[in-house]
Design a protein around this motif. Structure first.
Motif, PDB file in Angstrom:
ATOM      1  N   ALA A  33      12.115 -15.380 -15.598  1.00  0.00           N
ATOM      2  CA  ALA A  33      13.131 -14.345 -15.429  1.00  0.00           C
ATOM      3  C   ALA A  33      14.454 -14.779 -16.053  1.00  0.00           C
ATOM      4  CB  ALA A  33      13.333 -14.041 -13.942  1.00  0.00           C
ATOM      5  N   MET A  34      14.636 -16.094 -16.169  1.00  0.00           N
ATOM      6  CA  MET A  34      15.872 -16.646 -16.719  1.00  0.00           C
ATOM      7  C   MET A  34      15.762 -16.931 -18.209  1.00  0.00           C
ATOM      8  SD  MET A  34      17.356 -20.423 -15.927  1.00  0.00           S
ATOM      9  CE  MET A  34      15.997 -21.111 -16.862  1.00  0.00           C
ATOM     10  N   LEU A  35      14.610 -17.441 -18.660  1.00  0.00           N
ATOM     11  CA  LEU A  35      14.529 -17.974 -20.014  1.00  0.00           C
ATOM     12  C   LEU A  35      13.078 -18.078 -20.464  1.00  0.00           C
ATOM     13  CD1 LEU A  35      15.792 -19.575 -22.442  1.00  0.00           C
ATOM     14  CD2 LEU A  35      15.547 -21.631 -21.037  1.00  0.00           C
ATOM     15  N   MET A  36      12.828 -17.732 -21.730  1.00  0.00           N
ATOM     16  CA  MET A  36      11.540 -17.982 -22.360  1.00  0.00           C
ATOM     17  C   MET A  36      11.744 -19.056 -23.420  1.00  0.00           C
ATOM     18  SD  MET A  36       8.919 -16.129 -21.283  1.00  0.00           S
ATOM     19  CE  MET A  36       7.813 -15.816 -22.644  1.00  0.00           C
ATOM     20  N   LEU A  37      11.090 -20.201 -23.237  1.00  0.00           N
ATOM     21  CA  LEU A  37      11.230 -21.291 -24.184  1.00  0.00           C
ATOM     22  C   LEU A  37      10.312 -21.094 -25.385  1.00  0.00           C
ATOM     23  CD1 LEU A  37      11.354 -24.426 -21.861  1.00  0.00           C
ATOM     24  CD2 LEU A  37      13.232 -23.490 -23.191  1.00  0.00           C
TER      25      LEU A  37
ATOM     26  N   ASN B 120       0.863  -1.182   0.000  1.00  0.00           N
ATOM     27  CA  ASN B 120       0.000   0.000   0.000  1.00  0.00           C
ATOM     28  C   ASN B 120       0.896   1.227   0.000  1.00  0.00           C
ATOM     29  OD1 ASN B 120      -2.391  -1.569   0.023  1.00  0.00           O
ATOM     30  ND2 ASN B 120      -2.207  -1.826   2.244  1.00  0.00           N
ATOM     31  N   THR B 121       0.866   2.045   1.012  1.00  0.00           N
ATOM     32  CA  THR B 121       1.778   3.202   1.066  1.00  0.00           C
ATOM     33  C   THR B 121       2.848   3.024   2.138  1.00  0.00           C
ATOM     34  OG1 THR B 121       0.279   4.338   2.591  1.00  0.00           O
ATOM     35  CG2 THR B 121      -0.017   4.758   0.235  1.00  0.00           C
ATOM     36  N   GLU B 122       2.899   1.838   2.728  1.00  0.00           N
ATOM     37  CA  GLU B 122       3.799   1.613   3.863  1.00  0.00           C
ATOM     38  C   GLU B 122       5.146   1.070   3.398  1.00  0.00           C
ATOM     39  OE1 GLU B 122       3.990  -1.012   8.002  1.00  0.00           O
ATOM     40  OE2 GLU B 122       2.255  -1.146   6.664  1.00  0.00           O
ATOM     41  N   PRO B 123       6.235   1.836   3.585  1.00  0.00           N
ATOM     42  CA  PRO B 123       7.558   1.340   3.200  1.00  0.00           C
ATOM     43  C   PRO B 123       8.087   0.344   4.226  1.00  0.00           C
ATOM     44  CG  PRO B 123       7.752   3.513   4.163  1.00  0.00           C
ATOM     45  CD  PRO B 123       6.286   3.208   4.108  1.00  0.00           C
ATOM     46  N   ARG B 124       8.809  -0.645   3.727  1.00  0.00           N
ATOM     47  CA  ARG B 124       9.418  -1.643   4.597  1.00  0.00           C
ATOM     48  C   ARG B 124      10.820  -1.944   4.106  1.00  0.00           C
ATOM     49  NH1 ARG B 124       4.695  -6.193   5.807  1.00  0.00           N
ATOM     50  NH2 ARG B 124       3.120  -4.739   6.609  1.00  0.00           N
ATOM     51  N   THR B 125      11.641  -2.452   5.006  1.00  0.00           N
ATOM     52  CA  THR B 125      12.992  -2.857   4.657  1.00  0.00           C
ATOM     53  C   THR B 125      13.177  -4.319   5.020  1.00  0.00           C
ATOM     54  OG1 THR B 125      13.882  -0.637   5.034  1.00  0.00           O
ATOM     55  CG2 THR B 125      15.449  -2.462   5.046  1.00  0.00           C
ATOM     56  N   VAL B 126      13.646  -5.080   4.054  1.00  0.00           N
ATOM     57  CA  VAL B 126      13.943  -6.499   4.258  1.00  0.00           C
ATOM     58  C   VAL B 126      15.427  -6.703   4.015  1.00  0.00           C
ATOM     59  CG1 VAL B 126      13.602  -8.823   3.324  1.00  0.00           C
ATOM     60  CG2 VAL B 126      11.644  -7.300   3.606  1.00  0.00           C
ATOM     61  N   MET B 127      16.080  -7.437   4.907  1.00  0.00           N
ATOM     62  CA  MET B 127      17.480  -7.780   4.704  1.00  0.00           C
ATOM     63  C   MET B 127      17.586  -9.287   4.562  1.00  0.00           C
ATOM     64  SD  MET B 127      19.659  -5.142   7.059  1.00  0.00           S
ATOM     65  CE  MET B 127      19.185  -5.890   8.599  1.00  0.00           C
ATOM     66  N   ALA B 128      18.417  -9.730   3.612  1.00  0.00           N
ATOM     67  CA  ALA B 128      18.566 -11.157   3.356  1.00  0.00           C
ATOM     68  C   ALA B 128      19.992 -11.463   2.963  1.00  0.00           C
ATOM     69  CB  ALA B 128      17.612 -11.599   2.251  1.00  0.00           C
ATOM     70  N   ARG B 129      20.436 -12.658   3.349  1.00  0.00           N
ATOM     71  CA  ARG B 129      21.783 -13.096   2.970  1.00  0.00           C
ATOM     72  C   ARG B 129      21.855 -13.411   1.483  1.00  0.00           C
ATOM     73  NH1 ARG B 129      22.836 -18.121   6.489  1.00  0.00           N
ATOM     74  NH2 ARG B 129      24.814 -18.076   5.356  1.00  0.00           N
ATOM     75  N   ALA B 130      20.755 -13.870   0.902  1.00  0.00           N
ATOM     76  CA  ALA B 130      20.707 -14.194  -0.526  1.00  0.00           C
ATOM     77  C   ALA B 130      19.376 -13.731  -1.089  1.00  0.00           C
ATOM     78  CB  ALA B 130      20.878 -15.693  -0.743  1.00  0.00           C
ATOM     79  N   VAL B 131      19.376 -13.330  -2.363  1.00  0.00           N
ATOM     80  CA  VAL B 131      18.165 -12.910  -3.061  1.00  0.00           C
ATOM     81  C   VAL B 131      18.088 -13.647  -4.388  1.00  0.00           C
ATOM     82  CG1 VAL B 131      16.884 -10.986  -4.077  1.00  0.00           C
ATOM     83  CG2 VAL B 131      18.223 -10.623  -1.993  1.00  0.00           C
ATOM     84  N   ILE B 132      16.904 -14.155  -4.712  1.00  0.00           N
ATOM     85  CA  ILE B 132      16.689 -14.883  -5.963  1.00  0.00           C
ATOM     86  C   ILE B 132      15.595 -14.180  -6.751  1.00  0.00           C
ATOM     87  CG2 ILE B 132      15.936 -17.075  -6.994  1.00  0.00           C
ATOM     88  CD1 ILE B 132      17.119 -18.448  -4.487  1.00  0.00           C
ATOM     89  N   ALA B 133      15.870 -13.898  -8.028  1.00  0.00           N
ATOM     90  CA  ALA B 133      14.922 -13.192  -8.889  1.00  0.00           C
ATOM     91  C   ALA B 133      14.003 -14.191  -9.584  1.00  0.00           C
ATOM     92  CB  ALA B 133      15.666 -12.371  -9.933  1.00  0.00           C
ATOM     93  N   ALA B 134      12.709 -14.050  -9.347  1.00  0.00           N
ATOM     94  CA  ALA B 134      11.702 -14.911  -9.984  1.00  0.00           C
ATOM     95  C   ALA B 134      10.546 -14.053 -10.472  1.00  0.00           C
ATOM     96  CB  ALA B 134      11.220 -15.967  -8.990  1.00  0.00           C
ATOM     97  N   TRP B 135      10.863 -12.854 -10.978  1.00  0.00           N
ATOM     98  CA  TRP B 135       9.838 -11.864 -11.280  1.00  0.00           C
ATOM     99  C   TRP B 135       9.299 -11.963 -12.701  1.00  0.00           C
ATOM    100  CZ3 TRP B 135      14.268  -8.763  -9.167  1.00  0.00           C
ATOM    101  CH2 TRP B 135      15.297  -8.605 -10.100  1.00  0.00           C
ATOM    102  N   GLY B 136       9.519 -13.061 -13.383  1.00  0.00           N
ATOM    103  CA  GLY B 136       8.948 -13.244 -14.703  1.00  0.00           C
ATOM    104  C   GLY B 136       9.781 -12.611 -15.790  1.00  0.00           C
TER     105      GLY B 136
END
Length: 388
Positions: free
Chosen positions: A286-290, A145-161
């Motif tokens: 996000a990696m490949l379109m077959l 919504n309008t609420e900002p948040r901060t997330v911290m992670a040791r690893a991040v994986i992109a799966a956003w299409g």
């Protein structure tokens, strides 16, 4: 560990809660890692997808602990592939096992439930605005919504299409490449055979796949320029596409669209090169379109999740460096996906040339063993295609 309500620390953050993202998040949570799964959209929802799980996916589902959950959705069982050209020439081949037809609406809901049961924190309707490297991990800025948040992670994986997200890592698409529109709708009133069908015509193709409850999923991938201005609605565009192939036009003559199941995506760039890692590891679309003829997009998403989760686990345990994870994952993706990709585009190029495609299809009918081998060459390789 919770720092405060607006500031969380995780082992892994997965950005994108589709098939690949949900599967990789579940796999890592199953291994004991504190995992957050973030998507900017609400679920469940209908998405443009062939909604077809190939026989090659069955061993992957078992390895990910998802086989029973998929079966509980009562998917359609499919045992044949049928290709139909614009002139009516057709080729039908048996599959190397049982494939499944299952809607993304049901599949995504099931995957989210399984991920949450494994311990994943699911955040939907949450937009990721930036991903910044920091010492021993990443800082992720989000907004719900309008609420900002901060997330911290040791690893991040992109799966956003397949679409590039503003403010996030990733190359810009080739602006000169041919652009496609992807559309889908569920229909009743269409005979649900145990067959996945591809109908080709000038400017695109239509896929037909039975899913659960006797419903048929109709997808189309059409060239933007060839259909610009043809219809104002998704079902209207499907009808316009069907009119270009008389066989599918007749097949859909009694079809009734099911309200609320329509979806579209544009532009679709089919010539995008595989990219297993670009600042972040990538999975799924996000990696490949077959190419359409590979017919293996959902299996590809699951397999990339399976591979990436294994390397991520080793990295989080300290057994791999980030550069080693990048190298080994990229090599695995290249080894498993480049072969099907090349064969898929070779066959796709034949289909797009009417004279060559007709001659090739007639030759394939005369030599079915060769045709069967070519079709298998477009698919992921699994040692054991286990019957269900």
């Amino acid at each position: 560990m919770e720092l405060n309500a607006m500031h969380r620390q995780y082992d892994v953050a997965v950005l994108g809660a589709g098939i690949a993202g949900s599967a990789v998040a579940k796999a890592l949570a199953d291994r004991g890692w504190e995992t957050v799964l973030i998507d900017q959209r609400q679920f469940p929802r209908h998405k443009v997808c062939g909604e077809f799980l190939s026989p090659e996916s069955q061993a992957i589902l078992r390895a990910l602990g998802l086989h029973e959950a998929v079966q509980s959705l009562q998917p359609s069982r499919i045992n044949r592939t049928r290709l139909i050209l614009n002139g009516g020439d057709a080729l039908e081949l048996a599959m190397p096992g049982i494939a499944l037809g299952i809607s993304r609406h049901s599949m995504d809901s099931m995957l989210h439930n399984e991920a949450v049961k494994a311990g994943v924190e699911l955040q939907t309707a949450t937009t990721v605005t930036s991903v910044l490297p920091r010492d021993k991990g990443y800082t992720i800025q989000t907004k719900q919504n309008t609420e900002p948040r901060t997330v911290m992670a040791r690893a991040v994986i992109a799966a956003w299409g397949a679409s590039r997200r503003s403010g996030l890592p990733g190359p810009s698409p080739n602006s000169t490449a041919k652009k496609y529109i992807g559309i889908k709708s569920h229909f009743s009133g269409v005979e649900a055979e145990p067959v996945v069908e591809l109908y080709f015509f000038s400017g695109g193709y239509i896929g037909v796949c039975p899913v659960e409850h006797g419903i048929v999923n109709i997808t189309a991938l059409v060239e933007h320029d060839a259909f610009q201005g043809h219809a104002a609605t998704i079902t209207g565009l499907i009808e316009a596409a069907a009119r270009r192939n008389p066989v599918i036009c007749q097949r859909l003559s009694q079809a009734v669209p099911i309200p609320g199941t329509q979806a579209a995506v544009a532009p679709v760039h089919l010539t995008r090169k595989p990219l297993a890692w670009d600042i972040l590891p990538r999975v799924g679309d996000a990696m490949l379109m077959l190419p359409p003829l590979c017919g293996d997009g959902m299996s590809m998403a699951l397999r990339s999740a399976q591979l990436c989760s294994s390397f991520a686990d080793s990295y989080l345990h300290g057994n791999l460096s980030l550069s080693q994870w990048k190298h080994e994952y990229s090599q695995s993706i290249r080894r498993e996906f480049l072969g099907p990709l090349r064969w898929g585009w070779l066959i796709q190029s034949l289909v797009n040339k009417p004279i060559l495609s007709t001659a090739a299809l007639r030759l394939a009918r005369m030599t079915p063993r060769v045709a069967d081998r070519l079709l298998r060459a477009t698919r992921l390789k699994e040692i054991d295609f286990l019957e269900l």
